[in-house]
Scaffold this motif. Structure first.
Motif, PDB file in Angstrom:
ATOM      1  N   LYS A   1       0.855  -1.190   0.000  1.00 21.16           N
ATOM      2  CA  LYS A   1       0.000   0.000   0.000  1.00 21.16           C
ATOM      3  C   LYS A   1       0.888   1.235   0.000  1.00 21.16           C
ATOM      4  O   LYS A   1       1.735   1.395   0.876  1.00 21.16           O
ATOM      5  CB  LYS A   1      -0.908  -0.006   1.225  1.00 21.16           C
ATOM      6  CG  LYS A   1      -1.926   1.138   1.243  1.00 21.16           C
ATOM      7  CD  LYS A   1      -2.888   0.989   2.391  1.00 21.16           C
ATOM      8  CE  LYS A   1      -3.924   2.126   2.389  1.00 21.16           C
ATOM      9  NZ  LYS A   1      -4.725   2.151   1.147  1.00 21.16           N
TER      10      LYS A   1
ATOM     11  N   GLN B   1      -4.054  13.910   5.855  1.00 16.16           N
ATOM     12  CA  GLN B   1      -5.076  13.409   4.943  1.00 16.16           C
ATOM     13  C   GLN B   1      -4.796  11.968   4.544  1.00 16.16           C
ATOM     14  O   GLN B   1      -5.708  11.133   4.473  1.00 16.16           O
ATOM     15  CB  GLN B   1      -5.150  14.303   3.702  1.00 16.16           C
ATOM     16  CG  GLN B   1      -5.728  15.680   3.963  1.00 16.16           C
ATOM     17  CD  GLN B   1      -5.894  16.491   2.699  1.00 16.16           C
ATOM     18  OE1 GLN B   1      -5.830  15.969   1.584  1.00 16.16           O
ATOM     19  NE2 GLN B   1      -6.105  17.789   2.849  1.00 16.16           N
ATOM     20  N   TRP B   2      -3.525  11.680   4.301  1.00 11.38           N
ATOM     21  CA  TRP B   2      -3.193  10.315   3.875  1.00 11.38           C
ATOM     22  C   TRP B   2      -3.370   9.316   5.011  1.00 11.38           C
ATOM     23  O   TRP B   2      -3.929   8.232   4.828  1.00 11.38           O
ATOM     24  CB  TRP B   2      -1.764  10.261   3.343  1.00 11.38           C
ATOM     25  CG  TRP B   2      -1.396   8.896   2.833  1.00 11.38           C
ATOM     26  CD1 TRP B   2      -1.814   8.297   1.682  1.00 11.38           C
ATOM     27  CD2 TRP B   2      -0.540   7.959   3.486  1.00 11.38           C
ATOM     28  NE1 TRP B   2      -1.268   7.043   1.574  1.00 11.38           N
ATOM     29  CE2 TRP B   2      -0.486   6.805   2.661  1.00 11.38           C
ATOM     30  CE3 TRP B   2       0.192   7.980   4.675  1.00 11.38           C
ATOM     31  CZ2 TRP B   2       0.279   5.691   2.992  1.00 11.38           C
ATOM     32  CZ3 TRP B   2       0.956   6.869   5.018  1.00 11.38           C
ATOM     33  CH2 TRP B   2       0.988   5.742   4.181  1.00 11.38           C
TER      34      TRP B   2
ATOM     35  N   ALA C   1      -5.349   9.580   7.519  1.00 13.00           N
ATOM     36  CA  ALA C   1      -6.774   9.417   7.743  1.00 13.00           C
ATOM     37  C   ALA C   1      -7.388   8.467   6.710  1.00 13.00           C
ATOM     38  O   ALA C   1      -8.335   7.706   7.019  1.00 13.00           O
ATOM     39  CB  ALA C   1      -7.483  10.778   7.693  1.00 13.00           C
ATOM     40  N   SER C   2      -6.841   8.485   5.488  1.00  9.94           N
ATOM     41  CA  SER C   2      -7.373   7.605   4.440  1.00  9.94           C
ATOM     42  C   SER C   2      -7.102   6.132   4.727  1.00  9.94           C
ATOM     43  O   SER C   2      -7.727   5.250   4.136  1.00  9.94           O
ATOM     44  CB  SER C   2      -6.752   7.975   3.083  1.00  9.94           C
ATOM     45  OG  SER C   2      -5.402   7.518   2.982  1.00  9.94           O
ATOM     46  N   LEU C   3      -6.158   5.861   5.640  1.00  6.11           N
ATOM     47  CA  LEU C   3      -5.875   4.471   6.008  1.00  6.11           C
ATOM     48  C   LEU C   3      -6.962   3.908   6.904  1.00  6.11           C
ATOM     49  O   LEU C   3      -6.996   2.699   7.152  1.00  6.11           O
ATOM     50  CB  LEU C   3      -4.519   4.367   6.725  1.00  6.11           C
ATOM     51  CG  LEU C   3      -3.283   4.820   5.938  1.00  6.11           C
ATOM     52  CD1 LEU C   3      -2.050   4.689   6.796  1.00  6.11           C
ATOM     53  CD2 LEU C   3      -3.152   4.019   4.654  1.00  6.11           C
ATOM     54  N   GLY C   4      -7.824   4.790   7.423  1.00  5.25           N
ATOM     55  CA  GLY C   4      -8.946   4.323   8.216  1.00  5.25           C
ATOM     56  C   GLY C   4      -8.633   4.041   9.657  1.00  5.25           C
ATOM     57  O   GLY C   4      -9.352   3.301  10.313  1.00  5.25           O
ATOM     58  N   ASN C   5      -7.521   4.651  10.196  1.00  8.62           N
ATOM     59  CA  ASN C   5      -7.201   4.397  11.606  1.00  8.62           C
ATOM     60  C   ASN C   5      -8.137   5.202  12.491  1.00  8.62           C
ATOM     61  O   ASN C   5      -8.235   6.419  12.365  1.00  8.62           O
ATOM     62  CB  ASN C   5      -5.745   4.802  11.869  1.00  8.62           C
ATOM     63  CG  ASN C   5      -5.272   4.323  13.225  1.00  8.62           C
ATOM     64  OD1 ASN C   5      -5.842   4.659  14.240  1.00  8.62           O
ATOM     65  ND2 ASN C   5      -4.203   3.532  13.232  1.00  8.62           N
ATOM     66  N   PRO C   6      -8.853   4.577  13.407  1.00  7.70           N
ATOM     67  CA  PRO C   6      -9.822   5.296  14.246  1.00  7.70           C
ATOM     68  C   PRO C   6      -9.176   6.272  15.208  1.00  7.70           C
ATOM     69  O   PRO C   6      -9.872   7.120  15.768  1.00  7.70           O
ATOM     70  CB  PRO C   6     -10.510   4.164  15.026  1.00  7.70           C
ATOM     71  CG  PRO C   6      -9.505   3.055  15.054  1.00  7.70           C
ATOM     72  CD  PRO C   6      -8.790   3.145  13.722  1.00  7.70           C
TER      73      PRO C   6
END
Length: 326
Positions: free
Chosen positions: A289, A316-317, A319-324
Motif C-alpha cells: 500500500k 489526509q493520507w 486518515a485515508s488508512l482508516g485508523n480510528p
C-alpha cells in the motif's frame, strides 16, 4: 531499556527560528537520553497529556539534527501527536564521535527509539523522515516489520535505497558517474575496501553533496545557509565506514517485497540538491500500500508554509488508512 531526563546545554539551533516559534517550542519540548548502538542518543520529546495519542518518530537527514526541525515537530504536536525527534549516533547532540557511524547504526537508533516509544506510550506508532532520513525511515520500518512489529505507516520525504550503489552514488555531487555502466558497483567495492583498511579515515562531508542547494531561494533569502555552515553540530567530516555504508546497506525488506507497511512518499519538484527522479524511481519499485505526492518545494525548508503543507498531506493520507485514532 532505561532513559533519563538530562538536558542538553547546546542551543545553537535557536538561531534558525524566529522568537515567537522558539517560545512555543521551548514551552513544550522536553529532553530525553536513550542508550543505543553503544552511545547515548539525544531525543527531543513533544509529549501529549493523553498517553494514547498517536506517536510520530521524526527522523532527520545527513545535513541536520532534531533542533533544526522543531517547526515541523511542533506542527505535528499541535495536531495532536506525541512527537519524538532523535538525533542519530555521531550527529547533533547525541553521543559518539561526530561523523563516525553507519547507515545500519542509524537504522538501529530509530528501531531502538521505536521500542522505547512503545513502552512509554499507548498510541499507534508512525515513522516520518526527510532527505537521507526518508530512506532511513523506510529502512527502520522494514526492520521493525521483519521483527513482526511494523509501524502503522511510514511517511518519507524522499526515498533512497542505500543497498543500491547506483542510487547511493546518485545522492552525491558525483551523481553523473552513476550513469556510467558498472562504475557505481566499482565505487561500492573500492569504498568497502577502504572501510576495511581504514574504517575511521576522515573524509570531507560537505563537498560530497550539493548542500548549498539544501534549501530553495525562500529559505536562502533568510540566511539559512550561512547559519548552517557555522553550526557546530552539523557534519563536516565522516568516516570511510560511513561512506561505504551509504552504498552497501540493504533494506531488511527490499522495496519490491514490502507488504507490511503503508508508505507515503513525497517528492520535491524544486529539488536542486538531489534529482527528484531518484525518489520517483525508488517509489516505483516500492510494493504494498503506497501513495505518491509531488510538492512545490526544494529539498527541505524551515518555513511555516512548508511545515503546514507536509502536515496537511500527511494527515489526509493517514486518515485515508482508516485508523480510528486519527
Amino acid at each position: 531499556m532505561t532513559i533519563n531526563k538530562a538536558h542538553s546545554e547546546q542551543t545553537y539551533w535557536h538561531c534558525y527560528h524566529d522568537p515567537a516559534l522558539l517560545a512555543r517550542v521551548l514551552a513544550v519540548v522536553q529532553t530525553r537520553h536513550l542508550p543505543s548502538t553503544g552511545v547515548e542518543l539525544h531525543i527531543d520529546l513533544y509529549q501529549q497529556a493523553n498517553p494514547a495519542a498517536p506517536v510520530l518518530i521524526l527522523n532527520h537527514g545527513g545535513g541536520g539534527y532534531g533542533g533544526i526541525f522543531v517547526g515541523l515537530a511542533l506542527a505535528f504536536y499541535e495536531q495532536g501527536y506525541t512527537v519524538v525527534v532523535p538525533d542519530q549516533k555521531g550527529q547533533g547532540r547525541s553521543g559518539g564521535a561526530m561523523g563516525d557511524f553507519t547507515v545500519a547504526e542509524a537504522v538501529q537508533n530509530i528501531v531502538d527509539v521505536a521500542a522505547w516509544a512503545r513502552q512509554e506510550f499507548a498510541g499507534p506508532l508512525y515513522l516520518c523522515g526527510g532527505s537521507i532520513g526518508g530512506g532511513l525511515t523506510y529502512a527502520a520500518a522494514a526492520a521493525l516489520a521483519s521483527q513482526g512489529k511494523p509501524p502503522v505507516a511510514a511517511v518519507c520525504l524522499n526515498l533512497y535505497d542505500f543497498g543500491d550503489p547506483v542510487t547511493g552514488l546518485a545522492f552525491t555531487r558525483f551523481a553523473a558517474l552513476a550513469n556510467i555502466p558498472g562504475l557505481a558497483r566499482t565505487c561500492r567495492a573500492m569504498s568497502g575496501l577502504l572501510a576495511k583498511l581504514a574504517p575511521r579515515l576522515r573524509l570531507p562531508y560537505r563537498p560530497l553533496a550539493r548542500f548549498e542547494n539544501m534549501m530553495d531561494e525562500r529559505d536562502l533569502a533568510l540566511g539559512f545557509y550561512a547559519k548552517w555552515q557555522a553550526d557546530p553540530l552539523t557534519l563536516r567530516t565522516v568516516t570511510a565506514r560511513y561512506f561505504a555504508s551509504m552504498l552497501d546497506t540493504a533494506f531488511a525488506i527490499p522495496l519490491e517485497a514490502n507488504t507490511s507497511v503503508p508508505v507515503l512518499v513525497m517528492n520535491q519538484k524544486r529539488d536542486k540538491m538531489v534529482k527528484p527522479q531518484l525518489t520517483l524511481n525508488c517509489y516505483q519499485r516500492l510494493s504494498g500500500k503506497k501513495d505518491y505526492v509531488e510538492i512545490d518545494w526544494g529539498h527541505f525548508s524551515l518555513l511555516p508554509e512548508f511545515n503546514a503543507e507536509l502536515v496537511n498531506i500527511g494527515e489526509q493520507w493517514l486518515a485515508s488508512l482508516g485508523n480510528p485514532d486519527l
